[in-house]
Design a protein around this motif. Structure first.
Motif, PDB file in Angstrom:
ATOM      1  N   LEU B  70       0.894  -0.937  -0.054  1.00  0.00           N
ATOM      2  CA  LEU B  70      -0.094   0.041  -0.127  1.00  0.00           C
ATOM      3  C   LEU B  70       0.745   1.320  -0.024  1.00  0.00           C
ATOM      4  N   LEU B  71       1.723   1.317   0.572  1.00  0.00           N
ATOM      5  CA  LEU B  71       2.680   2.497   0.919  1.00  0.00           C
ATOM      6  C   LEU B  71       3.995   2.478  -0.110  1.00  0.00           C
ATOM      7  N   TYR B  72       4.103   1.353  -1.002  1.00  0.00           N
ATOM      8  CA  TYR B  72       5.249   1.403  -1.797  1.00  0.00           C
ATOM      9  C   TYR B  72       5.028   2.608  -2.999  1.00  0.00           C
ATOM     10  N   LYS B  73       6.113   3.121  -3.124  1.00  0.00           N
ATOM     11  CA  LYS B  73       6.120   4.307  -3.958  1.00  0.00           C
ATOM     12  C   LYS B  73       7.218   3.991  -4.931  1.00  0.00           C
ATOM     13  N   PRO B  74       6.866   3.751  -6.274  1.00  0.00           N
ATOM     14  CA  PRO B  74       8.069   3.269  -7.257  1.00  0.00           C
ATOM     15  C   PRO B  74       8.902   4.474  -7.490  1.00  0.00           C
ATOM     16  N   ALA B  75      10.482   4.150  -7.685  1.00  0.00           N
ATOM     17  CA  ALA B  75      11.340   5.037  -7.969  1.00  0.00           C
ATOM     18  C   ALA B  75      11.308   5.781  -9.066  1.00  0.00           C
ATOM     19  N   TRP B  76      11.761   7.231  -8.736  1.00  0.00           N
ATOM     20  CA  TRP B  76      11.429   7.843 -10.138  1.00  0.00           C
ATOM     21  C   TRP B  76      12.298   7.280 -11.383  1.00  0.00           C
ATOM     22  N   THR B  77      11.444   7.201 -12.458  1.00  0.00           N
ATOM     23  CA  THR B  77      12.451   6.836 -13.693  1.00  0.00           C
ATOM     24  C   THR B  77      11.914   7.944 -14.731  1.00  0.00           C
ATOM     25  N   ASN B  78      12.792   8.041 -15.455  1.00  0.00           N
ATOM     26  CA  ASN B  78      12.534   8.749 -16.619  1.00  0.00           C
ATOM     27  C   ASN B  78      12.294   7.682 -17.737  1.00  0.00           C
TER      28      ASN B  78
END
Lengths: 199, 488
Positions: B70-78
């Motif tokens: 629920l809390l997972y936030k994917p890493a920022w990717t271009n």
């Protein structure tokens, strides 16, 4: 090099001189005969014609002294290790350890020289003597004194072997002088024929 | 209110932990200051909160995982980010069949065409499938990190060596090893094996090397047993050494093999039958040494026997050659048990001059050491430079038990003229072993050198006269023969 080895040169010189004297003698004789004789002949026939019998006794004695001369020469130079440490009679240790070893050594040299004289008889002094007229007196002198001189040489050489490792140069020089005198006597007929011009 | 604060902190914490794995969150024990909607401010104890989360993780495993999701936030990717390509590099000219002790250099090469703004740090782990294995495992090397600024600007490539892996000397079996690189950039976790192979350039997604083994070899020329002759209970030592590492090929050898003990076995033979063996570990640079201190190599019943020996050495490598044998060498000879006792060995000349033609006397004393008399054959040997080890005389005597008897060699003439002026030595040989187990006495030095005179003085005059007369007679005989043959 030891002086004893240098002293081999005079002995060799006497041999060469005697050869030259003999050749000179034959050449002069040939020239004289060619002038006198009106016909041609070959040298072999001349040599055969010139041979004079010197008598059995003299020839036998001179043949013996011819052998004995070489025995004396070998005994003087090769009996002890003094002159040739690597080549001497005592290197034949089994023979030299017997009391009769020197006897065999001397006999062996006699036999070699005798065999040489037997198979090539023309290459010995006694054969050459047949071309020369030698007086009875001279024959007596040669037969007697050459034997005596060679006896002295051999005896002194044996003495030097007995006293070895001590060395007595006076004795050695005396033995050499006796040997040298004997060879002079051996070529005496050649010298006298050339000097006296009796052709 | 309390629950709301906890959830908020949990969201922040898990986001940081999952997404920014490589960024350390500064955790202090100081109170975090947060504001709450109208309820005043409290400083929650972060340690209590951590304990609370840990208890959730333990007690509500399923719910905890759900909470994580629920809390997972994917890493920022271009969207334009392309995963880099990773290969193993091995020089095309280098042989792929190598000895396990040969020095090797394993490199990774990375092609990363992303602009530097979106490049990520790469974490490389070398993996290995060892001979006989079916799966990869991390090689015993550290993680290599390629930073974003390490790429060649033109080629967009970077290289990295795995420095810890400089040979395969640690392997305990030989055969094919496969290597690959596992890498991650935080977003992707991939292997080098997904790429294409370019063997002409030395680029391999999976590098396969055939590892062989050159077993340790003993230098035959250093093999020695000391002493070569000994009593069965004497101290006896076998020595030797290994051939120099790498001496039989031109490659460099790493130090790994030098630290790995080699099991060396000493094999002792009698009449081609192995009668004893003993194994000890040695480091390849150490001298090999076995001795009677290590084990009772010989028994009393071995007295009188001749033995030979050789070594075998093994490094224990599986799947390949691992054992070598040295040459067979002779020794030791175990001396027989004593049967006689010998002493008082003497020699003298008949007079003080010690001439070669003189007689000499030799003697020794002997008695039996066994319970009954010994029928003993004694050989006398003289030793000079001209006649080394010459058997001069022999005799057989019965040696009694309780009493030493003298054994004389009287009036022996062992020398000849070649021995004049030389030192002489002598020794006795026995048919039964003496008190030292030897069948030969020590070599004794003569009291004086043999005299230098060559002619027997006593016989000089008669022998000289006889010789002269005989020589003259022979000369006359020869003269007469030739005269008869050619001069008439």
């Amino acid at each position: 090099m030891r002086y004893e080895i240098w002293l081999l040169l005079p002995l060799a010189a006497v041999f060469i001189a005697s050869l030259l004297l003999h050749m000179n003698y034959l050449k002069k004789l040939d020239n004289k005969l060619r002038n006198m004789a009106g016909c041609s002949y070959d040298l072999d026939s001349l040599e055969k014609a010139l041979q004079i019998g010197q008598g059995s006794n003299f020839s036998t004695v001179m043949l013996s002294t011819w052998c004995l001369f070489f025995v004396s020469l070998f005994v003087l130079y090769f009996l002890t290790p003094t002159i040739f440490p690597e080549f001497n009679y005592f290197r034949l240790s089994q023979l030299a350890s017997q009391w009769w070893g020197i006897m065999i050594f001397g006999m062996a040299i006699s036999a070699i020289v005798g065999a040489f004289s037997f198979f090539m008889p023309k290459y010995s002094f006694p054969w050459i003597y047949q071309y020369y007229a030698i007086s009875r007196t001279r024959k007596n002198i040669m037969a007697t004194w050459i034997f005596i001189l060679l006896l002295i040489c051999v005896s002194l050489s044996l003495y030097l072997a007995v006293i070895y490792p001590d060395i007595n140069y006076s004795i050695w020089n005396t033995a050499y002088a006796a040997l040298f005198a004997s060879i002079i006597l051996l070529i005496l007929p050649l010298i006298s024929a050339n000097l006296e011009g009796k052709i | 209110m309390k629950r709301g604060v906890a959830i908020l902190l949990l969201i922040v914490y898990l986001s940081l932990m999952v997404v920014q794995a490589d960024v350390k969150v500064p955790v202090t024990s100081s109170k975090a200051s947060t504001s709450s909607g109208g309820g005043g401010s409290r400083s929650p104890d972060i340690e209590n909160f951590i304990r609370q989360v840990e208890s959730w993780k333990t007690n509500y495993e399923d719910r905890f995982e759900y909470l994580q999701k629920l809390l997972y936030k994917p890493a920022w990717t271009n969207t334009s980010y392309v995963p880099p390509d990773v290969w193993l590099y091995y020089p095309p000219s280098a042989n792929k069949t190598i000895n396990r002790t040969d020095e090797v250099k394993i490199e990774a090469i990375i092609l990363n065409k992303n602009p530097i703004e979106i490049k990520r740090a790469l974490y490389l782990t070398l993996e290995i499938m060892e001979p006989g294995e079916t799966s990869f495992k991390p090689a015993n090397t550290g993680v290599q990190i390629i930073q974003v600024n390490e790429y060649d600007e033109k080629e967009q490539t970077a290289r990295r060596t795995f420095p810890e892996l400089n040979s395969f000397g640690y392997l305990d079996k030989v055969g094919d090893v496969k290597l690959r690189v596992k890498w991650t950039d935080g977003e992707y976790k991939l292997y080098s094996s997904r790429g294409k192979s370019f063997p002409d350039y030395g680029y391999y997604p999976e590098l396969i090397l055939n590892i062989t083994n050159i077993p340790p070899r003993i230098n035959n020329s250093t093999m020695k047993v000391e002493p070569l002759q000994a009593k069965w209970d004497d101290y006896i030592q076998y020595i030797g050494s290994f051939e120099e590492l790498g001496s039989n090929n031109s490659t460099r050898t790493t130090s790994i093999q030098k630290e790995r003990p080699v099991q060396v076995t000493l094999h002792i033979y009698n009449n081609s039958q192995e009668v004893f063996n003993i194994t000890k570990p040695f480091l390849p640079e150490d001298a090999i040494s076995f001795s009677t201190k290590d084990a009772d190599l010989f028994k009393e019943s071995d007295a009188g026997k001749n033995f030979s020996y050789r070594y075998s050495s093994t490094d224990g490598m599986k799947n390949g050659p691992n054992t070598t044998w040295s040459a067979l060498a002779a020794g030791p000879h175990i001396r027989p048990n004593p049967k006689i006792k010998v002493d008082n060995i003497k020699a003298s000349s008949e007079d003080e001059n010690y001439y070669w033609w003189q007689n000499y006397n030799f003697s020794l004393e002997a008695k039996s050491q066994s319970s009954e008399p010994v029928d003993l054959r004694v050989d006398l040997y003289t030793d000079t430079p001209a006649h080394p080890g010459k058997l001069a005389a022999s005799q057989t005597v019965i040696v009694p038990v309780n009493e030493s008897i003298p054994i004389f060699f009287s009036s022996i003439r062992p020398f000849d003229v070649a021995d004049a002026n030389q030192n002489f030595r002598y020794y006795f040989g026995y048919s039964a072993p003496d008190q030292y187990g030897k069948i030969r006495s020590d070599i004794m030095q003569g009291e004086k050198a043999i005299g230098a005179k060559l002619i027997n003085q006593d016989l000089a005059i008669p022998a000289g006269i006889a010789s002269i007369v005989a020589i003259f007679a022979v000369c006359l005989l020869i003269g007469a023969l030739i005269e008869r043959r050619f001069y008439r």
